[in-house]
Design an enzyme around this catalytic site. Structure first.
Site, PDB file in Angstrom:
ATOM      1  N   ARG A   1       0.799  -1.230   0.000  1.00  0.00           N
ATOM      2  CA  ARG A   1       0.000   0.000   0.000  1.00  0.00           C
ATOM      3  C   ARG A   1       0.835   1.286   0.000  1.00  0.00           C
ATOM      4  NH1 ARG A   1      -5.515  -0.711   1.724  1.00  0.00           N
ATOM      5  NH2 ARG A   1      -6.158  -2.555   0.588  1.00  0.00           N
TER       6      ARG A   1
HETATM    7  C1  LIG Z   1     -15.695   1.712  -0.377  1.00  0.00           C
HETATM    8  C2  LIG Z   1     -14.190   1.744  -0.487  1.00  0.00           C
HETATM    9  C3  LIG Z   1     -13.498   0.565  -0.746  1.00  0.00           C
HETATM   10  C4  LIG Z   1     -12.103   0.577  -0.876  1.00  0.00           C
HETATM   11  N1  LIG Z   1     -11.444  -0.605  -1.109  1.00  0.00           N
HETATM   12  C5  LIG Z   1     -10.098  -0.597  -1.271  1.00  0.00           C
HETATM   13  C6  LIG Z   1      -9.389  -1.819  -1.553  1.00  0.00           C
HETATM   14  O1  LIG Z   1      -9.953  -2.906  -1.632  1.00  0.00           O
HETATM   15  N2  LIG Z   1      -8.047  -1.743  -1.733  1.00  0.00           N
HETATM   16  C7  LIG Z   1      -7.381  -0.554  -1.658  1.00  0.00           C
HETATM   17  O2  LIG Z   1      -6.153  -0.551  -1.853  1.00  0.00           O
HETATM   18  N3  LIG Z   1      -8.022   0.599  -1.372  1.00  0.00           N
HETATM   19  C8  LIG Z   1      -9.359   0.614  -1.173  1.00  0.00           C
HETATM   20  N4  LIG Z   1     -10.012   1.784  -0.895  1.00  0.00           N
HETATM   21  C9  LIG Z   1      -9.263   3.045  -0.775  1.00  0.00           C
HETATM   22  C10 LIG Z   1      -9.232   3.873  -2.082  1.00  0.00           C
HETATM   23  O3  LIG Z   1     -10.312   3.564  -2.910  1.00  0.00           O
HETATM   24  C11 LIG Z   1      -7.938   3.633  -2.849  1.00  0.00           C
HETATM   25  O4  LIG Z   1      -6.863   4.038  -2.050  1.00  0.00           O
HETATM   26  C12 LIG Z   1      -7.934   4.394  -4.198  1.00  0.00           C
HETATM   27  O5  LIG Z   1      -6.904   3.852  -4.980  1.00  0.00           O
HETATM   28  C13 LIG Z   1      -7.748   5.904  -4.043  1.00  0.00           C
HETATM   29  O6  LIG Z   1      -7.861   6.497  -5.332  1.00  0.00           O
HETATM   30  P1  LIG Z   1      -8.468   7.949  -5.544  1.00  0.00           P
HETATM   31  O7  LIG Z   1      -8.347   8.292  -6.982  1.00  0.00           O
HETATM   32  O8  LIG Z   1      -9.838   8.042  -4.968  1.00  0.00           O
HETATM   33  O9  LIG Z   1      -7.433   8.824  -4.704  1.00  0.00           O
HETATM   34  P2  LIG Z   1      -7.748  10.116  -3.837  1.00  0.00           P
HETATM   35  O10 LIG Z   1      -8.520   9.715  -2.628  1.00  0.00           O
HETATM   36  O11 LIG Z   1      -8.315  11.194  -4.659  1.00  0.00           O
HETATM   37  O12 LIG Z   1      -6.263  10.525  -3.414  1.00  0.00           O
HETATM   38  C14 LIG Z   1      -5.490   9.694  -2.566  1.00  0.00           C
HETATM   39  C15 LIG Z   1      -4.026  10.169  -2.633  1.00  0.00           C
HETATM   40  O13 LIG Z   1      -3.500   9.923  -3.937  1.00  0.00           O
HETATM   41  C16 LIG Z   1      -2.972  11.136  -4.487  1.00  0.00           C
HETATM   42  N5  LIG Z   1      -3.201  11.123  -5.943  1.00  0.00           N
HETATM   43  C17 LIG Z   1      -4.357  10.849  -6.600  1.00  0.00           C
HETATM   44  N6  LIG Z   1      -4.149  10.912  -7.934  1.00  0.00           N
HETATM   45  C18 LIG Z   1      -2.848  11.263  -8.118  1.00  0.00           C
HETATM   46  C19 LIG Z   1      -2.036  11.500  -9.266  1.00  0.00           C
HETATM   47  N7  LIG Z   1      -2.505  11.408 -10.513  1.00  0.00           N
HETATM   48  N8  LIG Z   1      -0.735  11.851  -9.068  1.00  0.00           N
HETATM   49  C20 LIG Z   1      -0.223  11.962  -7.817  1.00  0.00           C
HETATM   50  N9  LIG Z   1      -0.949  11.760  -6.692  1.00  0.00           N
HETATM   51  C21 LIG Z   1      -2.250  11.403  -6.845  1.00  0.00           C
HETATM   52  C22 LIG Z   1      -3.734  12.257  -3.796  1.00  0.00           C
HETATM   53  O14 LIG Z   1      -2.986  13.466  -3.814  1.00  0.00           O
HETATM   54  C23 LIG Z   1      -3.881  11.680  -2.394  1.00  0.00           C
HETATM   55  O15 LIG Z   1      -2.702  11.894  -1.650  1.00  0.00           O
HETATM   56  C24 LIG Z   1     -11.399   1.794  -0.742  1.00  0.00           C
HETATM   57  C25 LIG Z   1     -12.102   2.987  -0.470  1.00  0.00           C
HETATM   58  C26 LIG Z   1     -13.481   2.970  -0.337  1.00  0.00           C
HETATM   59  C27 LIG Z   1     -14.202   4.259  -0.047  1.00  0.00           C
END
Ligand SMILES: Cc1cc2nc3c(=O)[nH]c(=O)nc-3n(C[C@H](O)[C@H](O)[C@H](O)COP(=O)(O)OP(=O)(O)OC[C@H]3O[C@@H](n4cnc5c(N)ncnc54)[C@H](O)[C@@H]3O)c2cc1C
Length: 292
Positions: A170
């Site tokens: 992670r």
């Molecule tokens: C219902 C639910 C289920 C989930 N299940 C899982 C799971 O099974 N496994 C898992 O690993 N995670 C899970 N997650 C957590 C989350 O979905 C993941 O961490 C996801 O990959 C985050 O992506 P995001 O685009 O929403 O990032 P954001 O929440 O928008 O950002 C997270 C971080 O990434 C950075 N970031 C985003 N895009 C970029 C980019 N292009 N360049 C540089 N930095 C960037 C942001 O600045 C921030 O620091 C879950 C979350 C929820 C709400």
């Protein structure tokens, strides 16, 4: 501080962040930028450097807790077509950072390319998934990344190999950079079998979500060896509440923000859980959620 003329049509001031994140909590961004081409992203970094502003990239907002003070800098969304496209060449899938992870999974499966299907149902963008090395079922996204194109804060674009991206449980070494796009190296597989597998995983994932709640987050990383859900259940913290924030009863790896929830309540709940788990099991839970 004024928005440069050439960016006026892609930047808004004092833009609320709460509607853009899953928890629905948080104050405004001083500026929210939605560049439609990479050149504009470079101009945003130049403006930030000149005016001493910090820049953060917003993905799907599924892993973010934003404080009520908001973010006193520039928040950039990469959802425009120039930064969210998908293209296949042989067994390589190239995806823009702003594309939904679900679109990448479906595109790969529909093209008979295996390696991403286990990530079905994880919300957010490809950029967010790669920066946080999202994982499911014991396999992380970093394992199928061939390379990542990033924009450095000085405006230069470079390609980072899988090894340089430093993927671990992670985590990646990509924090602080802007991920522009990602090349996945996948394996040719039977489309029907891949589709069945993806559908099965999708059903299993959906059945493990808290019912009737939309404002949710996964605050902790599963420690090696035991799912955090079981740990929390075993120490008797399933369903605990702090003000308007609680852990789900049945799936306590999910934090739920109820009406009027605040970021302080989320942080207090997270701290309580960490303290109790450490006290009762000796395991120091690591935070998955990013705090702005
Ligand atoms: C219902 C639910 C289920 C989930 N299940 C899982 C799971 O099974 N496994 C898992 O690993 N995670 C899970 N997650 C957590 C989350 O979905 C993941 O961490 C996801 O990959 C985050 O992506 P995001 O685009 O929403 O990032 P954001 O929440 O928008 O950002 C997270 C971080 O990434 C950075 N970031 C985003 N895009 C970029 C980019 N292009 N360049 C540089 N930095 C960037 C942001 O600045 C921030 O620091 C879950 C979350 C929820 C709400």
């Amino acid at each position: 501080m004024t928005i440069p003329d050439e960016l006026l049509h892609v930047v808004r001031a004092d833009e609320p962040l709460a509607p853009l994140v899953w928890l629905g909590i948080g104050g405004p961004a001083r500026f929210l930028a939605e560049p439609v081409e990479i050149e504009q992203l470079k101009q945003i970094y130049q403006w930030a450097a000149e005016d001493g502003l910090s820049v953060k990239i917003l993905g799907g907002g599924s892993n973010l807790l934003v404080r009520e003070a908001g973010f006193d800098g520039i928040v950039v969304s990469l959802e425009a077509p120039a930064t969210s496209g998908l293209a296949i060449e042989g067994n390589l899938l190239t995806v823009g950072a702003g594309a939904r992870l679900s679109h990448a999974v479906i595109k790969a499966v529909g093209s008979g390319l295996g390696g991403l299907e286990h990530l079905v149902g994880i919300p957010g963008t490809v950029g967010g998934a790669v920066v946080g090395n999202a994982s499911a079922g014991g396999r992380d996204i970093g394992s199928v990344v061939q390379c990542v194109r990033v924009l450095d804060p000085d405006g230069s674009i470079r390609t980072v190999s899988q090894a340089e991206a430093g993927f671990s449980h992670r985590k990646s070494a990509l924090g602080g950079l802007s991920v522009l796009d990602v090349v996945f190296e996948l394996e040719q597989r039977d489309i029907k079998l891949l589709t069945k597998r993806m559908q099965k995983l999708w059903i299993a994932r959906n059945s493990a979500l808290p019912v009737e709640h939309r404002r949710i987050a996964v605050p902790f990383v599963d420690p090696d060896g035991s799912p955090v859900r079981e740990l929390i259940q075993n120490v008797g913290l399933a369903g605990i509440r702090e003000g308007n924030v609680s852990l789900d009863h049945a799936q306590p790896n999910y934090l739920i923000a109820h009406a009027e929830a605040t970021s302080d309540e989320c942080l207090r709940l997270i701290e309580r859980v960490r303290e109790q788990v450490l006290l009762q099991t000796g395991i120091d839970l690591q935070l998955n959620l990013k705090i702005w």
